[in-house]
Design a protein around this motif. Structure first.
Motif, PDB file in Angstrom:
ATOM      1  N   LEU A   1       0.859  -1.178   0.000  1.00  0.00           N
ATOM      2  CA  LEU A   1       0.000   0.000   0.000  1.00  0.00           C
ATOM      3  C   LEU A   1       0.899   1.233   0.000  1.00  0.00           C
ATOM      4  O   LEU A   1       1.806   1.345   0.827  1.00  0.00           O
TER       5      LEU A   1
ATOM      6  N   VAL B   1       0.930   5.530   0.020  1.00  0.00           N
ATOM      7  CA  VAL B   1       0.064   6.653   0.383  1.00  0.00           C
ATOM      8  C   VAL B   1       0.825   7.949   0.138  1.00  0.00           C
ATOM      9  O   VAL B   1       1.783   8.262   0.849  1.00  0.00           O
TER      10      VAL B   1
ATOM     11  N   TRP C   1      -2.862  10.790   1.510  1.00  0.00           N
ATOM     12  CA  TRP C   1      -3.088  11.159   2.908  1.00  0.00           C
ATOM     13  C   TRP C   1      -3.647  12.579   2.983  1.00  0.00           C
ATOM     14  O   TRP C   1      -4.751  12.791   3.455  1.00  0.00           O
TER      15      TRP C   1
ATOM     16  N   ILE D   1      -5.899   3.748   4.594  1.00  0.00           N
ATOM     17  CA  ILE D   1      -5.253   2.638   5.292  1.00  0.00           C
ATOM     18  C   ILE D   1      -6.297   1.708   5.877  1.00  0.00           C
ATOM     19  O   ILE D   1      -6.176   0.480   5.805  1.00  0.00           O
TER      20      ILE D   1
ATOM     21  N   GLY E   1      -5.450  -1.420   3.953  1.00  0.00           N
ATOM     22  CA  GLY E   1      -4.230  -1.844   4.622  1.00  0.00           C
ATOM     23  C   GLY E   1      -4.267  -3.166   5.350  1.00  0.00           C
ATOM     24  O   GLY E   1      -3.214  -3.663   5.771  1.00  0.00           O
TER      25      GLY E   1
ATOM     26  N   LEU F   1       4.041  -0.775   3.620  1.00  0.00           N
ATOM     27  CA  LEU F   1       3.416   0.545   3.563  1.00  0.00           C
ATOM     28  C   LEU F   1       4.501   1.557   3.237  1.00  0.00           C
ATOM     29  O   LEU F   1       5.568   1.564   3.867  1.00  0.00           O
TER      30      LEU F   1
ATOM     31  N   VAL G   1       2.690   7.073  10.467  1.00  0.00           N
ATOM     32  CA  VAL G   1       2.687   5.625  10.700  1.00  0.00           C
ATOM     33  C   VAL G   1       2.752   5.428  12.216  1.00  0.00           C
ATOM     34  O   VAL G   1       3.821   5.289  12.806  1.00  0.00           O
TER      35      VAL G   1
ATOM     36  N   VAL H   1      -1.947   2.808  13.252  1.00  0.00           N
ATOM     37  CA  VAL H   1      -1.821   2.333  11.870  1.00  0.00           C
ATOM     38  C   VAL H   1      -1.311   0.896  11.860  1.00  0.00           C
ATOM     39  O   VAL H   1      -1.796   0.044  11.102  1.00  0.00           O
TER      40      VAL H   1
ATOM     41  N   MET I   1      -2.982  -2.641  10.413  1.00  0.00           N
ATOM     42  CA  MET I   1      -2.270  -3.388   9.373  1.00  0.00           C
ATOM     43  C   MET I   1      -1.526  -4.558  10.027  1.00  0.00           C
ATOM     44  O   MET I   1      -0.294  -4.550  10.161  1.00  0.00           O
TER      45      MET I   1
END
Length: 365
Positions: free
Chosen positions: A8, A10, A40, A68, A72, A78, A85, A89, A93
């Motif tokens: 993923l 971002v 984001w 996410i 995610g 990521l 992060v 998060v 994930m």
């Protein structure tokens, strides 16, 4: 037989998700079972405020971004630029094994939480070093030679010939430049100043003094650098606990004809002490690309000073610095899978974590 994994990416207003997606596809494509991309913060103005807040307070202040939450859960990698992060998060994930940011700083990553979970954190050292080192030299010249002030005067109908430093406006030749920090950026500043005929003093407790000497500098302690330099240029990381690298004591050491240049982090400098030093002409001037509040708040006393050059946190923003960053990040990550030695790992202890080594064995060729 190695298996593929999902990634993923971002992006944000500075480097879009599509740029990360194209880079990841080109460099890691054959290893990926899936690749999702999103944004984001795509508004440039809001990004500036949000990224600064995260740098000051850490990524935990932000909620988990919807991109996410949505994409995610199955992602094992990521990547982004300023996307926070946080531990939240990471909770969202559960399969995450690599978190990469295409920047030198990792202020937007909870590295401690990542290490505890066996997640390897990548950053990109030196990705904007050419851009920032160019700018630092430019700020030295702009401030001491009144370039920006003269320009502003002309635009406002004034043909200025008199400035705060008119009696001692310097040339660089023969002056002493003190570099605090001699990493990617500081060493390039030294290289670019070599043609000006300056004397270089360097304070960096992490760098082998022989490296500094070989580059034409003289390793010194902090006090010597501040006492003897005509220009002090900051190229250091933030200090633990928010301690200030430059405060009243350092300004008291500096020559009244000396200049402070900061293209690193605003948090390195006690802003109130800097304003006092400039207002009282304790130092000759300053060139600042980083600020405690961005944009600078209306009514800030620094806006009233005539011996400071202010720019809007643009030192690292060049076409080359931005476009190369995702490629540098994913090329470094790819070394994991081919037996190479990555350069930008923020928590190398994870390389020995059984959870990470087991995962790497599954996906490595």
């Amino acid at each position: 037989m190695s298996r593929k994994f999902k990634a993923l990416v971002v992006g944000d207003a500075m480097i879009r998700g599509a740029a990360f997606e194209a880079s990841a596809q080109q460099i890691l494509g054959p290893r990926l079972s899936g690749l999702e991309a999103g944004e984001w913060e795509s508004d440039a103005g809001k990004l500036q405020a949000r990224r600064l807040a995260v740098e000051k307070q850490g990524p935990e202040i932000e909620i988990v971004d919807p991109v996410i939450e949505t994409n995610g859960r199955d992602a094992e990698l990521l990547a982004g630029l300023f996307v926070p992060v946080s531990s939240k998060v990471m909770d969202a994930m559960p399969k995450l094994r690599i978190a990469g940011v295409a920047r030198a700083g990792v202020e937007n990553v909870n590295v401690k939480a990542a290490t505890e979970r066996g997640i390897l954190v990548f950053n990109v050292m030196g990705r904007n070093a050419e851009a920032v080192s160019d700018f630092a030299v430019g700020l030295m010249l702009a401030e001491c030679r009144n370039i920006a002030r003269s320009h502003a005067g002309i635009k406002n109908g004034e043909w200025r010939k008199k400035f705060v430093n008119s009696e001692w406006t310097p040339e660089l030749k023969g002056k002493t430049v003190g570099l605090v920090g001699f990493g990617f950026i500081g060493s390039l500043v030294a290289q670019k100043l070599s043609g000006f005929g300056v004397k270089l003093l360097v304070h960096d407790t992490w760098i082998d003094p022989a490296v500094i000497t070989a580059a034409g500098g003289t390793p010194v302690d902090k006090e010597t650098l501040f006492r003897e330099s005509d220009f002090v240029s900051l190229h250091a990381r933030l200090l633990p606990g928010g301690a200030k690298l430059v405060g009243p004591a350092e300004f008291a050491m500096m020559k009244p004809t000396a200049y402070l240049i900061n293209t690193a982090r605003a948090g390195l400098v006690d802003e109130a002490a800097l304003v006092a030093a400039l207002k009282s002409n304790r130092i000759a001037g300053a060139g600042l690309d980083v600020h405690s509040s961005e944009p600078i708040l209306p009514g800030s006393p620094i806006l009233d000073l005539d011996n400071v050059t202010l720019t809007s946190h643009i030192a690292g923003t060049t076409r080359e610095a931005l476009t190369r960053s995702p490629d540098l990040l994913f090329t470094d990550i790819a070394k994991l899978f081919t037996g190479g030695a990555p350069n930008g790992i923020a928590n190398p202890e994870v390389l020995q974590d059984p959870r990470f080594t087991a995962w790497l064995a599954e996906v490595k060729s």
